[in-house]
Design an enzyme around this catalytic site. Structure first.
Site, PDB file in Angstrom:
ATOM      1  N   GLU A  26       2.150  43.598 -77.115  1.00 39.28           N
ATOM      2  CA  GLU A  26       2.181  43.382 -75.659  1.00 39.28           C
ATOM      3  C   GLU A  26       2.783  44.578 -74.922  1.00 39.28           C
ATOM      4  O   GLU A  26       3.384  45.466 -75.531  1.00 39.28           O
ATOM      5  CB  GLU A  26       2.966  42.106 -75.323  1.00 39.28           C
ATOM      6  CG  GLU A  26       4.424  42.169 -75.725  1.00 39.28           C
ATOM      7  CD  GLU A  26       5.348  41.355 -74.823  1.00 39.28           C
ATOM      8  OE1 GLU A  26       5.244  41.467 -73.587  1.00 39.28           O
ATOM      9  OE2 GLU A  26       6.196  40.628 -75.364  1.00 39.28           O
ATOM     10  N   LYS A 161      15.083  33.870 -77.117  1.00 37.93           N
ATOM     11  CA  LYS A 161      16.455  34.182 -76.691  1.00 37.93           C
ATOM     12  C   LYS A 161      17.111  32.946 -76.122  1.00 37.93           C
ATOM     13  O   LYS A 161      16.447  32.136 -75.473  1.00 37.93           O
ATOM     14  CB  LYS A 161      16.419  35.220 -75.571  1.00 37.93           C
ATOM     15  CG  LYS A 161      16.245  36.616 -76.033  1.00 37.93           C
ATOM     16  CD  LYS A 161      16.754  37.569 -74.955  1.00 37.93           C
ATOM     17  CE  LYS A 161      16.633  38.986 -75.423  1.00 37.93           C
ATOM     18  NZ  LYS A 161      15.299  39.530 -75.268  1.00 37.93           N
TER      19      LYS A 161
HETATM   20  N1  PSU Z   1      11.565  37.781 -74.048  1.00 36.77           N
HETATM   21  C1  PSU Z   1      12.074  38.884 -74.621  1.00 36.77           C
HETATM   22  N2  PSU Z   1      11.562  40.105 -74.300  1.00 36.77           N
HETATM   23  C2  PSU Z   1      10.518  40.241 -73.420  1.00 36.77           C
HETATM   24  C3  PSU Z   1       9.967  39.056 -72.828  1.00 36.77           C
HETATM   25  C4  PSU Z   1      10.519  37.858 -73.171  1.00 36.77           C
HETATM   26  O1  PSU Z   1      12.999  38.781 -75.405  1.00 36.77           O
HETATM   27  O2  PSU Z   1      10.089  41.371 -73.141  1.00 36.77           O
HETATM   28  C5  PSU Z   1       8.794  39.174 -71.896  1.00 36.77           C
HETATM   29  C6  PSU Z   1       7.479  38.857 -72.632  1.00 36.77           C
HETATM   30  O3  PSU Z   1       6.470  39.683 -72.109  1.00 36.77           O
HETATM   31  C7  PSU Z   1       7.217  37.412 -72.245  1.00 36.77           C
HETATM   32  C8  PSU Z   1       7.726  37.399 -70.820  1.00 36.77           C
HETATM   33  O4  PSU Z   1       5.863  37.035 -72.332  1.00 36.77           O
HETATM   34  O5  PSU Z   1       8.892  38.195 -70.852  1.00 36.77           O
HETATM   35  C9  PSU Z   1       8.010  36.002 -70.321  1.00 36.77           C
HETATM   36  O6  PSU Z   1       8.253  36.039 -68.953  1.00 36.77           O
HETATM   37  P1  PSU Z   1       8.354  34.669 -68.136  1.00 36.77           P
HETATM   38  O7  PSU Z   1       9.599  33.995 -68.619  1.00 36.77           O
HETATM   39  O8  PSU Z   1       8.447  35.091 -66.697  1.00 36.77           O
HETATM   40  O9  PSU Z   1       7.111  33.901 -68.433  1.00 36.77           O
END
Ligand code: PSU
Ligand code: MN
Length: 304
Positions: A26, A161
């Site tokens: 990603e 996390k």
């Molecule tokens: N968690 C991490 N590192 C990240 C992300 C999440 O430890 O870089 C990023 C990923 O791209 C994930 C996104 O898909 O954050 C999720 O964002 P949201 O909670 O806004 O859906």
């Protein structure tokens, strides 16, 4: 139809045509997940690790409105340097970034969509989005979870996390029929630490047994993804208290500053990184490399 919008890198296209293993990667982790220049260094290192492990890397993003499956190093550099000024693209954002010809960094959800369009089955990242703490009132549930429910790509991660509510995240995945597989562990890993207070649904101990399950799921027509949770190597894990303190402070600050919506996760990631100094970033980099190795091994078994 979507072929008009999709650019599969020639190396990736060739590997797919020959049934050779490909691993999707990603790009929100590059622009919004780590600081520059470590983000670019890590993305390039992850690509090389996939290659050394015997698979072809396909970093996914939107560049000048084109859906890209497989990036050039210069495109990775562009996204990493631009950082937060690049649009963070989840499912809902894709048509807007395409129609305007802009760049976009794809989240787990959007990366899964583009990977499925290209025919890539296995994807490696750091951590997935999930149900946020306090979601009972904020309704903040990452679109990653809904994507896992409907898009058939396996996501190798180090768990989630604990900025998230891990228990509610598991409940949501269960409701939507998304299996959570622990690689050589019964405990759901919590990203910086090998274990959490929660158990995975199934423990599997080899890349082959995981690939066998993914094949059975696919051949039975059971649509949707799977979460393969791979614990951070013990030598890089963080002390539980240190990481908990940083996460709790970051969550308090987010609430005080009224951070919400798509800004929430990048804010929390950046604050946890700052509050722990280089420690959490070093752990983050190592766990992504570890996931790239396992995803490659699964992709290789899947092609056999
Ligand atoms: N968690 C991490 N590192 C990240 C992300 C999440 O430890 O870089 C990023 C990923 O791209 C994930 C996104 O898909 O954050 C999720 O964002 P949201 O909670 O806004 O859906
Ligand atoms: Mn959210």
């Amino acid at each position: 139809m979507y072929n008009d919008y999709l650019d599969i890198h020639p190396e990736v296209a060739e590997a797919l045509a020959q049934n050779r293993p490909v691993v999707a990667l990603e790009s929100t982790i590059i622009s919004h997940g780590m600081p520059y220049p470590q983000n670019v260094e890590t993305a390039l290192k992850v690509s090389n690790t996939v290659r050394e492990s015997g698979a072809i890397p396909a970093t996914i993003a939107i560049i000048h409105g084109r859906l890209k499956v497989g990036l050039e190093p210069s495109e990775i550099e562009l996204l990493g340097k631009a950082g937060l000024s690049v649009t963070k693209v989840s499912r809902r954002d894709i048509p807007f970034v395409v129609a305007s010809g802009a760049h976009g960094a794809t989240t787990v959800a959007a990366t899964m969509i583009l990977a499925e369009m290209a025919g890539v089955k296995v994807f490696a990242t750091g951590g997935i989005g999930g149900v946020h703490r306090g979601a009972q009132t904020s309704f903040d549930v990452s679109a990653d979870l809904q994507e896992l429910a409907q898009t058939s790509v396996a996501v190798v991660c180090a768990g989630a996390k604990s900025i998230l509510d891990l228990g509610l995240t598991l409940e949501y995945l269960e409701t939507h029929g998304v299996p959570v597989i622990g690689y050589q562990t019964e405990s759901l890993p919590a990203f910086y630490t090998q274990t959490s207070d929660f158990n995975v649904d199934y423990r599997l101990d080899s890349a082959k047994t995981i690939a066998d399950v993914l094949k059975a799921k696919q051949q039975l027509g059971l649509k949707g993804g799977a979460v393969i949770a791979n614990p951070i190597p013990s030598e890089y894990a963080m002390p539980q208290q240190e990481i908990d303190a940083a996460i709790n402070q970051a969550l308090r600050e987010a609430e005080q500053q009224g951070i919400h919506g798509k800004a929430s996760t990048p804010f929390l990631l950046a604050r946890v990184c700052e509050l722990t100094g280089g420690d959490s970033l070093a752990s983050n980099i190592q766990l992504v490399l570890n996931n790239a190795r396992l995803a490659s091994a699964i992709a290789i078994e899947y092609c056999n």
